[in-house]
Design an enzyme around this catalytic site. Structure first.
Site, PDB file in Angstrom:
ATOM      1  N   HIS A 259      37.121   8.795 -94.391  1.00  0.00           N
ATOM      2  CA  HIS A 259      36.511   8.293 -93.154  1.00  0.00           C
ATOM      3  C   HIS A 259      36.447   6.774 -93.201  1.00  0.00           C
ATOM      4  O   HIS A 259      35.946   6.207 -94.163  1.00  0.00           O
ATOM      5  CB  HIS A 259      35.108   8.879 -92.977  1.00  0.00           C
ATOM      6  CG  HIS A 259      35.116  10.269 -92.420  1.00  0.00           C
ATOM      7  ND1 HIS A 259      34.156  10.735 -91.559  1.00  0.00           N
ATOM      8  CD2 HIS A 259      35.977  11.278 -92.595  1.00  0.00           C
ATOM      9  CE1 HIS A 259      34.428  11.981 -91.222  1.00  0.00           C
ATOM     10  NE2 HIS A 259      35.523  12.348 -91.857  1.00  0.00           N
TER      11      HIS A 259
ATOM     12  N   TYR B 136      25.305   9.492 -86.394  1.00  0.00           N
ATOM     13  CA  TYR B 136      23.877   9.380 -86.724  1.00  0.00           C
ATOM     14  C   TYR B 136      23.165   9.039 -85.411  1.00  0.00           C
ATOM     15  O   TYR B 136      23.410   7.965 -84.850  1.00  0.00           O
ATOM     16  CB  TYR B 136      23.643   8.263 -87.741  1.00  0.00           C
ATOM     17  CG  TYR B 136      24.119   8.583 -89.146  1.00  0.00           C
ATOM     18  CD1 TYR B 136      25.454   8.426 -89.512  1.00  0.00           C
ATOM     19  CD2 TYR B 136      23.225   9.033 -90.121  1.00  0.00           C
ATOM     20  CE1 TYR B 136      25.881   8.704 -90.813  1.00  0.00           C
ATOM     21  CE2 TYR B 136      23.640   9.310 -91.416  1.00  0.00           C
ATOM     22  CZ  TYR B 136      24.973   9.151 -91.755  1.00  0.00           C
ATOM     23  OH  TYR B 136      25.395   9.426 -93.037  1.00  0.00           O
TER      24      TYR B 136
ATOM     25  N   PRO C 270      18.163  11.906 -97.404  1.00  0.00           N
ATOM     26  CA  PRO C 270      19.610  12.068 -97.243  1.00  0.00           C
ATOM     27  C   PRO C 270      20.253  11.122 -96.227  1.00  0.00           C
ATOM     28  O   PRO C 270      21.479  11.102 -96.109  1.00  0.00           O
ATOM     29  CB  PRO C 270      19.747  13.523 -96.768  1.00  0.00           C
ATOM     30  CG  PRO C 270      18.437  13.845 -96.139  1.00  0.00           C
ATOM     31  CD  PRO C 270      17.413  13.053 -96.875  1.00  0.00           C
TER      32      PRO C 270
ATOM     33  N   LYS D  87      23.281   9.145-100.228  1.00  0.00           N
ATOM     34  CA  LYS D  87      23.398   8.510-101.543  1.00  0.00           C
ATOM     35  C   LYS D  87      23.067   9.435-102.727  1.00  0.00           C
ATOM     36  O   LYS D  87      23.320   9.069-103.887  1.00  0.00           O
ATOM     37  CB  LYS D  87      22.467   7.286-101.625  1.00  0.00           C
ATOM     38  CG  LYS D  87      22.920   6.137-100.760  1.00  0.00           C
ATOM     39  CD  LYS D  87      24.144   5.453-101.334  1.00  0.00           C
ATOM     40  CE  LYS D  87      24.763   4.471-100.386  1.00  0.00           C
ATOM     41  NZ  LYS D  87      26.156   4.701-100.098  1.00  0.00           N
TER      42      LYS D  87
ATOM     43  N   TYR E 206      26.733   1.481 -97.209  1.00  0.00           N
ATOM     44  CA  TYR E 206      27.156   2.864 -96.937  1.00  0.00           C
ATOM     45  C   TYR E 206      28.365   3.247 -97.796  1.00  0.00           C
ATOM     46  O   TYR E 206      28.417   4.346 -98.352  1.00  0.00           O
ATOM     47  CB  TYR E 206      27.462   3.047 -95.446  1.00  0.00           C
ATOM     48  CG  TYR E 206      27.553   4.503 -95.038  1.00  0.00           C
ATOM     49  CD1 TYR E 206      26.412   5.201 -94.632  1.00  0.00           C
ATOM     50  CD2 TYR E 206      28.765   5.181 -95.084  1.00  0.00           C
ATOM     51  CE1 TYR E 206      26.482   6.544 -94.286  1.00  0.00           C
ATOM     52  CE2 TYR E 206      28.840   6.523 -94.738  1.00  0.00           C
ATOM     53  CZ  TYR E 206      27.700   7.201 -94.335  1.00  0.00           C
ATOM     54  OH  TYR E 206      27.772   8.532 -94.013  1.00  0.00           O
TER      55      TYR E 206
HETATM   56  C1  PHB Z   1      26.124  16.143 -94.922  1.00  0.00           C
HETATM   57  O1  PHB Z   1      27.287  16.282 -94.545  1.00  0.00           O
HETATM   58  O2  PHB Z   1      25.477  17.107 -95.372  1.00  0.00           O
HETATM   59  C2  PHB Z   1      25.504  14.799 -94.837  1.00  0.00           C
HETATM   60  C3  PHB Z   1      26.278  13.714 -94.452  1.00  0.00           C
HETATM   61  C4  PHB Z   1      25.706  12.465 -94.351  1.00  0.00           C
HETATM   62  C5  PHB Z   1      24.373  12.286 -94.639  1.00  0.00           C
HETATM   63  C6  PHB Z   1      23.599  13.356 -95.048  1.00  0.00           C
HETATM   64  C7  PHB Z   1      24.166  14.623 -95.144  1.00  0.00           C
HETATM   65  O3  PHB Z   1      23.830  11.053 -94.506  1.00  0.00           O
END
Ligand code: PHB
Ligand code: APR
Length: 391
Positions: free
Chosen positions: A72, A201, A293, A297, A384
């Site tokens: 990505h 997000y 989450p 990280k 990130y």
């Molecule tokens: C996930 O795909 O489970 C996931 C992806 C990004 C995040 C948290 C969880 O920031």
């Protein structure tokens, strides 16, 4: 029985460390409290930093990840109904992240371990550690009703947040830092194509939402929910309806829904234990720290710790204790930067029940700055994709 390194826990930390040590010819055993199927059954995040990808290559387990993982180059932030793309690749001089589920990664590590004939004791009960403050640590465990003792040079505590290793350290030699958040994430996994090619997000007055994926045909979605909610309160229909409310018109239209393969609620926590070394015991991964989450990280920090630890142990058996002496300080320096980033992302994107009006406006201004200033977007992007290792 005698080994050089006894690793407690067969999660990502323990398995990656096991692989690094095996490649260097260091004799290690892994003790795991549960079965392999149980470990593989836990659904966790799946965004890997470039440094994590590189480490898995170094450990010799990167092939399937490169074939099936999804690189990505950006993420989308959805704020007040408008999408803002963070060009991770462009803002970081060409870095990217790899979307590859922790379950798949764990499976690759377990397969590699099995293929190399390395010992993992699953369903090891009553694991206890002692003597790590001296030169001769011991690990004892019960398997099929019989107690065994392992004499080793070092113990690697890779046994997660609820493990026995951190709990075995005298209270006055450890300092704990913690922040509990007043909400959880309700996650849903489904065999449906992701709503977008990139992760979204979403900050919304009804609460945060995240659109993620495991592959081109499997999606993972999350909703911020009150801690008092139970999974049973959330039918699949209610989940999809609520997710739609938190997305933009384009995503609402392209969202494909389907039955949940898994649905669970996880509380959000920031936690760090200092130091990460106690004599001949080292803590790594969730045993030493937890992040919310939001910044993806958790797994990356586990990998970063065992990179430091693996290299330090290899150095030790090569004749220098410099690496093990600096392990805690080096690991914690990187841990705290990821803790700060995860806490910051969480504050920025979630709805907190008791934010004061001034703080609310200040947070809105900060988000506005992050989205619209090159410096702001760069800060987000470089954290990130993962900060470089400082050797
Ligand atoms: C996930 O795909 O489970 C996931 C992806 C990004 C995040 C948290 C969880 O920031
Ligand atoms: N004895 C043996 N094994 C134990 C014990 C014990 N007393 N206690 C816990 N374990 C095992 C658990 O069953 C688990 O399989 O240790 C393992 C720890 O694995 P994780 O919790 O996955 O922790 P870690 O390997 O550090 O990986 C961190 O996983 O939790 C996610 O988000 C987190 O992605 C991050 C990563």
């Amino acid at each position: 029985m005698k080994v050089q390194v006894a690793i407690i826990g067969a999660g990502p930390s323990g398995l990656i460390l096991g692989q690094l040590l095996a490649k260097a010819g260091i004799d290690a055993i892994i003790l795991e409290a549960h079965t392999g199927e149980y470990v593989l059954g836990r659904i966790r995040a799946g965004v890997l930093e470039q440094v994590c990808v590189d480490l898995l290559d170094e450990a010799g387990v990167g092939a399937r990840m490169h074939a099936q993982g999804l690189p990505h180059h950006g993420i989308e932030l959805l704020v007040e109904g408008k999408r803002h793309r963070i060009d991770l690749h462009g803002l970081t001089g060409g870095k990217q992240v790899m979307v590859y589920g922790q379950t798949e990664l764990t499976r690759d590590l377990m397969d590699a371990r099995k293929a190399a004939g390395l010992t993992t004791v699953y369903e090891a009960k009553e694991v206890a550690i002692s003597g790590f403050d001296g030169d001769h640590p011991t690990v004892s465990y019960v398997k099929d009703g019989i107690r065994h003792d392992i004499h080793c040079d070092f113990i690697a505590g890779c046994d997660g947040f609820h493990g026995v290793c951190r709990a075995s350290v005298p209270k006055d030699s450890i300092r704990l830092f913690e922040r509990i958040y007043p909400f959880g994430w309700l996650g849903l996994l489904s065999d449906t194509p992701p709503v977008c090619d990139e992760l979204i997000y979403a900050k919304h007055p009804r609460g945060f939402a995240l659109c993620s994926m495991r592959s081109r045909t499997r999606s993972r979605y999350y909703l911020q929910v009150p801690l008092s909610d139970k999974v049973d309160d959330w039918s699949d229909q209610r989940f999809w309806d609520e997710l739609r409310l938190r997305l933009d018109a384009e995503a609402r239209q392209s969202l494909v829904t389907g039955p949940a393969l898994e649905k669970s609620i996880a509380p959000l926590r920031s936690f760090v234990a200092e130091p990460m070394r106690f004599g001949r015991l080292f803590l790594a991964g969730d045993a030493a720290h937890i992040v919310p989450p939001t910044g993806a990280k958790g797994l990356n920090l586990a990998a970063s710790d065992v990179r430091f630890l693996g290299h330090a142990l290899i150095e030790y058996y090569g004749g220098s204790s410099h690496g093990i002496d600096r392990y805690s300080e080096r690991a914690l320096r990187r841990v705290w930067k990821a803790e700060r980033f995860s806490w910051w992302m969480t504050n920025l994107l979630h709805v907190f029940p008791d934010t004061l009006p001034f703080e609310q406006r200040a947070l809105e201004a900060e988000l506005d700055y992050v989205l619209h200033s090159h410096a702001g977007r760069t800060t987000l992007a470089e954290n990130y994709v993962g900060l470089p290792f400082e050797e």
